[in-house]
Design an enzyme around this catalytic site. Structure first.
Site, PDB file in Angstrom:
ATOM      1  N   ARG A 167       0.799  -1.220   0.000  1.00 25.16           N
ATOM      2  CA  ARG A 167       0.000   0.000   0.000  1.00 25.16           C
ATOM      3  C   ARG A 167       0.838   1.278   0.000  1.00 25.16           C
ATOM      4  NH1 ARG A 167      -2.137  -3.657  -1.383  1.00 25.16           N
ATOM      5  NH2 ARG A 167      -4.069  -4.625  -0.669  1.00 25.16           N
ATOM      6  N   SER A 216     -11.562  -0.513   2.114  1.00 19.84           N
ATOM      7  CA  SER A 216     -10.899  -1.049   3.308  1.00 19.84           C
ATOM      8  C   SER A 216     -10.349   0.097   4.150  1.00 19.84           C
ATOM      9  CB  SER A 216      -9.765  -1.996   2.910  1.00 19.84           C
ATOM     10  OG  SER A 216     -10.283  -3.135   2.259  1.00 19.84           O
ATOM     11  N   GLU A 286      -5.641   2.698   6.186  1.00 19.58           N
ATOM     12  CA  GLU A 286      -5.419   2.586   4.741  1.00 19.58           C
ATOM     13  C   GLU A 286      -6.120   3.728   4.026  1.00 19.58           C
ATOM     14  OE1 GLU A 286      -6.442  -0.597   1.193  1.00 19.58           O
ATOM     15  OE2 GLU A 286      -5.615  -1.355   3.089  1.00 19.58           O
TER      16      GLU A 286
END
EC number: 1.3.1.98
Length: 294
Positions: A167, A216, A286
């Protein structure tokens, strides 16, 4: 007032951002700039003083804009940045092109390897910047290079220079992804279609895809699943104001209608605190949070 150079794109001051975010919350951008093309974007970056905050947003699918808005200049790409072109056994996609559109374009051409993108809500620029991933693959698995606008001009960065990891990619300071090249390979059209149908069905069954959400919320800690930790800490269905932890997938936060950005972010922080108290594992956001509180 922020002074800008002569630009060909659209400049809007005190521009509402809530309507473009998936959560539908948050305050305005001090300045919102939609560049006409890459040269127009470079002109802004070259002239903008380092003291003026710069933020780039895409589809705003994994974004919380705080209720006080975003100071400085917010760049949002569209139009000319949404083109997808075939390039041998790959594609060059503009940063504003949607991930799902690239997946569908590859499928129509009988090229495989990009199916996983149909399960990632958002645009190519954000996918490159975050090394987005789902369903067993990540952007770094298929990325060849990314072209990035910087104050010094346009520069092409190789996959190794981007140093993609979970990420995250090493996008240069005050750099904005404008396009990227993705590798693919010939495949069986029926198998490609079947895989994409499987991904879509899985996402529909397990995620609140029709709700006001940001995808998410937290990264998966090493060796663990964020949703399982949240569930074990008793947070499924937890609410704050108009925000709720999804009953369907508890690593998703929802705006049930009338939530503020403070409700959503505050609920996320409460979830983090409860998980720490339950098992001692810190959850890392995130979802990107921008701007200042009301």
């Amino acid at each position: 007032m922020i002074e800008l150079p002569a630009l060909r794109g659209r400049v809007q001051r005190d521009a509402p951002l809530a309507p473009v975010t998936w959560f539908r919350v948050g305050g305005p951008a001090e300045v919102l700039f939609r560049p006409a093309d890459a040269d127009d974007l470079v002109a802004l970056l070259a002239a903008l003083p380092d003291t003026v905050p710069l933020t780039a947003i895409g589809a705003a699918s994994n974004l919380i804009v705080r209720d006080g808005g975003v100071p400085g200049v917010v760049v949002r790409l569209g139009g000319a940045f949404g083109v997808i072109e075939r390039d041998g056994c790959g594609f060059i996609a503009g940063a504003a092109a949607l991930d799902v559109t690239l997946a569908e374009t590859a499928a129509a051409a009988g090229l495989s390897g990009l199916e996983f993108l149909c399960g990632i809500p958002g645009s190519i620029g954000g996918a490159v910047a975050m090394n987005a991933g789902a369903y067993g693959a990540e952007v770094k698995d298929v990325l060849d290079w990314a072209e990035i606008a910087t104050p010094e001009g346009l520069r092409r960065y190789s996959l190794s220079e981007l140093n993609c990891r979970y990420r995250h990619s090493d996008i240069p300071a005050r750099g904005v992804v404008v396009r990227a090249r993705f590798n693919a390979h010939p495949g069986d059209p029926a198998a490609i279609s079947a895989r994409m149908a499987e991904i879509r069905a899985s996402r529909e069954a397990s995620q609140p895809v029709r709700a006001r959400t940001g995808g998410s919320t937290f990264r998966n800690p090493p060796g663990e699943k964020a949703w399982a930790l949240i569930d074990a800490a008793g947070c499924r269905g937890l609410t704050r104001g108009g925000a709720q932890v999804s009953e369907k997938h508890c690593n998703f936060l929802l705006n049930t209608g009338g939530a503020t950005a403070a409700d959503i972010e505050g609920l996320g922080e409460e979830v983090r605190a409860r998980v720490i108290e339950h098992c001692g594992t810190p959850l890392i956001w995130e979802i990107i949070r921008l701007g200042v509180p009301a």
